[in-house]
Write a protein that holds these residues in place. Structure first.
Motif, PDB file in Angstrom:
ATOM      1  N   GLY B 276      28.668  49.155  36.742  1.00  0.00           N
ATOM      2  CA  GLY B 276      28.923  48.522  38.021  1.00  0.00           C
ATOM      3  C   GLY B 276      30.400  48.380  38.344  1.00  0.00           C
ATOM      4  O   GLY B 276      30.756  47.821  39.372  1.00  0.00           O
ATOM      5  N   GLY B 277      31.265  48.892  37.494  1.00  0.00           N
ATOM      6  CA  GLY B 277      32.676  48.883  37.831  1.00  0.00           C
ATOM      7  C   GLY B 277      33.514  47.890  37.068  1.00  0.00           C
ATOM      8  O   GLY B 277      34.718  47.794  37.303  1.00  0.00           O
ATOM      9  N   THR B 278      32.929  47.146  36.151  1.00  0.00           N
ATOM     10  CA  THR B 278      33.737  46.221  35.362  1.00  0.00           C
ATOM     11  C   THR B 278      34.448  47.012  34.277  1.00  0.00           C
ATOM     12  O   THR B 278      33.814  47.646  33.452  1.00  0.00           O
ATOM     13  N   SER B 279      35.774  46.969  34.292  1.00  0.00           N
ATOM     14  CA  SER B 279      36.506  47.763  33.314  1.00  0.00           C
ATOM     15  C   SER B 279      36.594  47.038  31.983  1.00  0.00           C
ATOM     16  O   SER B 279      36.868  45.840  31.936  1.00  0.00           O
ATOM     17  N   LEU B 280      36.359  47.789  30.896  1.00  0.00           N
ATOM     18  CA  LEU B 280      36.417  47.156  29.580  1.00  0.00           C
ATOM     19  C   LEU B 280      37.846  46.746  29.214  1.00  0.00           C
ATOM     20  O   LEU B 280      38.063  46.022  28.250  1.00  0.00           O
ATOM     21  N   ARG B 281      38.811  47.191  30.018  1.00  0.00           N
ATOM     22  CA  ARG B 281      40.185  46.787  29.743  1.00  0.00           C
ATOM     23  C   ARG B 281      40.481  45.425  30.343  1.00  0.00           C
ATOM     24  O   ARG B 281      41.522  44.846  30.108  1.00  0.00           O
ATOM     25  N   GLY B 282      39.551  44.946  31.192  1.00  0.00           N
ATOM     26  CA  GLY B 282      39.737  43.622  31.766  1.00  0.00           C
ATOM     27  C   GLY B 282      40.438  43.667  33.110  1.00  0.00           C
ATOM     28  O   GLY B 282      41.084  44.637  33.464  1.00  0.00           O
ATOM     29  N   GLY B 283      40.294  42.590  33.866  1.00  0.00           N
ATOM     30  CA  GLY B 283      41.010  42.477  35.127  1.00  0.00           C
ATOM     31  C   GLY B 283      40.263  42.997  36.332  1.00  0.00           C
ATOM     32  O   GLY B 283      40.642  42.710  37.465  1.00  0.00           O
ATOM     33  N   THR B 284      39.207  43.774  36.121  1.00  0.00           N
ATOM     34  CA  THR B 284      38.452  44.300  37.267  1.00  0.00           C
ATOM     35  C   THR B 284      36.973  44.110  37.074  1.00  0.00           C
ATOM     36  O   THR B 284      36.459  44.250  35.986  1.00  0.00           O
ATOM     37  N   GLY B 285      36.313  43.835  38.200  1.00  0.00           N
ATOM     38  CA  GLY B 285      34.865  43.726  38.117  1.00  0.00           C
ATOM     39  C   GLY B 285      34.324  42.943  39.291  1.00  0.00           C
ATOM     40  O   GLY B 285      35.027  42.117  39.873  1.00  0.00           O
ATOM     41  N   THR B 286      33.067  43.217  39.652  1.00  0.00           N
ATOM     42  CA  THR B 286      32.439  42.443  40.707  1.00  0.00           C
ATOM     43  C   THR B 286      31.011  42.122  40.310  1.00  0.00           C
ATOM     44  O   THR B 286      30.406  42.829  39.514  1.00  0.00           O
ATOM     45  N   ILE B 287      30.515  41.038  40.871  1.00  0.00           N
ATOM     46  CA  ILE B 287      29.136  40.657  40.594  1.00  0.00           C
ATOM     47  C   ILE B 287      28.188  41.665  41.222  1.00  0.00           C
ATOM     48  O   ILE B 287      27.196  42.076  40.611  1.00  0.00           O
ATOM     49  N   LEU B 288      28.493  42.072  42.440  1.00  0.00           N
ATOM     50  CA  LEU B 288      27.638  43.047  43.104  1.00  0.00           C
ATOM     51  C   LEU B 288      27.549  44.324  42.278  1.00  0.00           C
ATOM     52  O   LEU B 288      26.474  44.898  42.107  1.00  0.00           O
TER      53      LEU B 288
END
Lengths: 249, 339
Positions: B276-288
């Protein structure tokens, strides 16, 4: 980006559309409790052989562990959606599957239980093993082979599944009731994993040098016990009884 | 190619903050879902039937809730491998309170949620105060939770046969009461409700702000005077809370607390978040994005089953699709940033 992504999608759609030709033969999904053990693969082979003989198409599936009740529900639901001619089911948890079985009944799809079957009146037939009695029988057999006295141990595959609980209790109950001179020194759980069961069995054998018999409650466990006996060079001194059939035995 | 850009130019031309997604990105993510749906519908007339769609919704619910929680942790730059077994432990706790101790259902639910939150907080403390890497710390609590679930349940499933209203909570249908032909179980409502709450928390609360801050630049956040340790603990507690909710929901759905179920479920949840777009590097992501990712996984599983793809091949296909989905997401984001 757009045209280059649309084209492969269109190709895939066309391919999939042609995959679904009308099937003249009846379709029966077989949903078991497990998938990878050779025991279930043996069940699958039997089902496939019968399918060929009776000109029926089958699919064989099962969750990866006997605790994944929800995954089995999802498989059952997908199977129902395909409107099969019948469904074969070895339910992990009877109560959980009943709503879906009622749907099958309403859709006039007969349900046949196998292995431990389904504890309800919806299935029209069941081909099941009574784990309690069978494990009791294993206990009797082991007792007979070691002269009805001595130390034994048990390796069970699962603490929480119906089959694990029934086979363990069946064995232990029978030993207690009919063979009081036999002591069960240990019951260990190997998760049906051969390697783990081997290690556990070895530990038991080394802790109890006078042990006379071992019971492996499923295929993985039994193979583990056999491996342990072989590696510790106790063949001939320890009797091994196993449940479920696998090639390595 | 473009002329060399100086550092200040690049910064000026990128006003969008990490963590916010453009409308285009969201539409593209939905697009992937719709394409899958269309492909499977064409391949089989059995796919887009009411019962099957409801089945897909049900299948997504528990994994979706787990994924919502772990999204917070991943955005904050960490990882939580314990969510699967914490889910089982929470389910077992709920079972113990409701069935073994025969206390009212709301107390059981509270017990389940609390178990999850406490487990999460413990994770947070180990990671923030003892400075263990999140992977190792949560790997440890995974094992602890697994054992505790088995110990407290007495090695067997706990059934809720005496309290049918618990099962009703998940499998009853409020929607059907309003609209008799739509038999959609409440479990689906819980998924969307949890998503709304998670979205609110992530985008409109301080917790959400700091979650992104921790993930984008923990050092800068710490130097700004933010009590990083405390907020980290809070983030892991959120992940645990959602795992607790997942535990309560799966117990209600199956009408039993299965102590061995749950180990391995963390992988699907993390996959959902990452797809869903959450990066494993952190800092990015959305619930949708996470919700969409969860649906990608369950639609794929269901579609393959409907097509009677054999189980061995389902595993291969799923793995390939996961890799493709994450790759496409990375490419999409890269082209977005260079636009």
């Amino acid at each position: 980006m757009k045209p280059t992504t649309l084209f492969p999608i269109a190709v895939v759609c066309a391919a999939l559309a042609t995959v679904h030709l009308a099937h003249a033969e009846p379709y029966i999904p077989v949903i078991s409790k497990g998938f990878q053990h050779q025991f279930w693969q043996a069940v699958k082979l039997g089902a496939e052989r019968a399918a060929k003989e009776f000109q029926v198409r089958i699919t064989f599936e099962g969750p990866e562990s006997e605790s994944q009740v929800d995954k089995q529900l999802e498989m059952l639901q997908a199977a129902l959606a395909k409107r099969p001619q019948a469904i074969c089911l070895a339910a992990l948890d009877t109560k959980a599957v009943i709503p879906l079985l009622r749907k099958a009944q309403a859709a006039r799809i007969p349900v046949i239980g196998f292995d431990s079957g389904v504890d309800s009146d919806i299935p029209v037939a069941t081909a099941a093993t009574d784990n309690l009695t069978a494990a009791g029988f294993a206990a009797d057999k082991l007792a007979q082979l070691i002269g009805d006295a001595g130390e034994v141990a048990v390796i069970v595959h699962d603490q929480t599944s119906r089959t694990g609980i029934d086979r363990r209790d069946g064995f232990l109950g029978r030993m207690k009731a009919k063979h009081p001179k036999i002591t069960v020194v240990d019951v260990q759980y190997g998760g049906g994993d051969q390697l783990k069961s081997t290690d556990l069995a070895k530990a038991i054998l080394q802790a109890h040098p006078g042990i006379k018999g071992m019971f492996g409650a499923n295929e993985g466990s039994a193979v583990g016990v056999l491996n342990a006996v072989k590696e510790l060079k106790r063949q001939g001194k320890v009797v091994v009884i196993g449940y479920d059939a696998g090639k390595q035995q | 190619m473009a002329p060399p850009i100086t550092h200040t130019d690049r910064a000026a031309s990128r006003p969008r903050r990490a963590g916010r997604t453009s409308a285009v990105q969201t539409v593209l993510a939905f697009g992937a879902l719709i394409v899958m749906g269309v492909v499977f519908s064409i391949a089989s007339p059995n796919f887009f039937q009411f019962d099957n769609v409801v089945g897909i919704l049900l299948a997504t619910a528990v994994n979706g809730v787990l994924a919502l929680g772990v999204t917070f942790v991943i955005i904050a730059g960490g990882i939580d491998l314990s969510i699967g077994t914490v889910m089982s432990l929470s389910a077992v706790m709920t079972g113990i309170v409701i069935t073994n101790w025969q206390l009212p259902i709301p107390l059981g639910i509270a017990a389940g949620l609390a178990t999850g939150a406490v487990a999460g907080a413990i994770n947070g403390v180990i990671i923030a105060r003892l400075a263990l890497p999140p992977f190792i710390a949560t790997l440890g609590t995974l094992s602890v939770a697994k054992g505790l679930a088995l110990i407290t349940s007495g090695l067997r499933p706990i059934y809720f046969t005496d309290t049918p209203s618990f099962n009703e909570l998940a499998m009853g249908s409020l929607i059907a009461k309003l609209h008799p032909s739509l038999e959609i179980p409440n479990l689906v409502l819980f998924l969307f409700g949890a998503a709304v709450v998670a979205g609110f928390a992530l985008n409109r609360t301080i917790l959400g702000r700091y979650t992104f801050a921790l993930g984008s630049n923990e050092e800068a956040t710490r130097l700004s005077g933010v009590p990083v340790a405390g907020w980290k603990i809070a983030v892991y507690a959120v992940s645990g809370l959602f795992a607790g909710l997942a535990g309560v929901l799966i117990a209600a759905r199956l009408d039993s607390a299965q102590p061995s179920l749950g180990f391995g479920y963390e992988l699907d949840a993390i996959a959902a978040a990452v797809i869903g777009g959450t990066s494993l590097r952190g800092g990015t992501g959305t619930i949708l994005g996470t919700v969409i990712g969860a649906f990608v996984i369950s639609i794929l599983a269901n579609g393959l089953r409907i097509l009677s793809v054999s189980q061995e091949w389902q595993m291969v296909v799923t793995g390939v699709i996961v890799i493709l989905a994450v790759y496409l997401d990375i490419v999409r984001r890269r082209t977005q940033e260079h636009a």
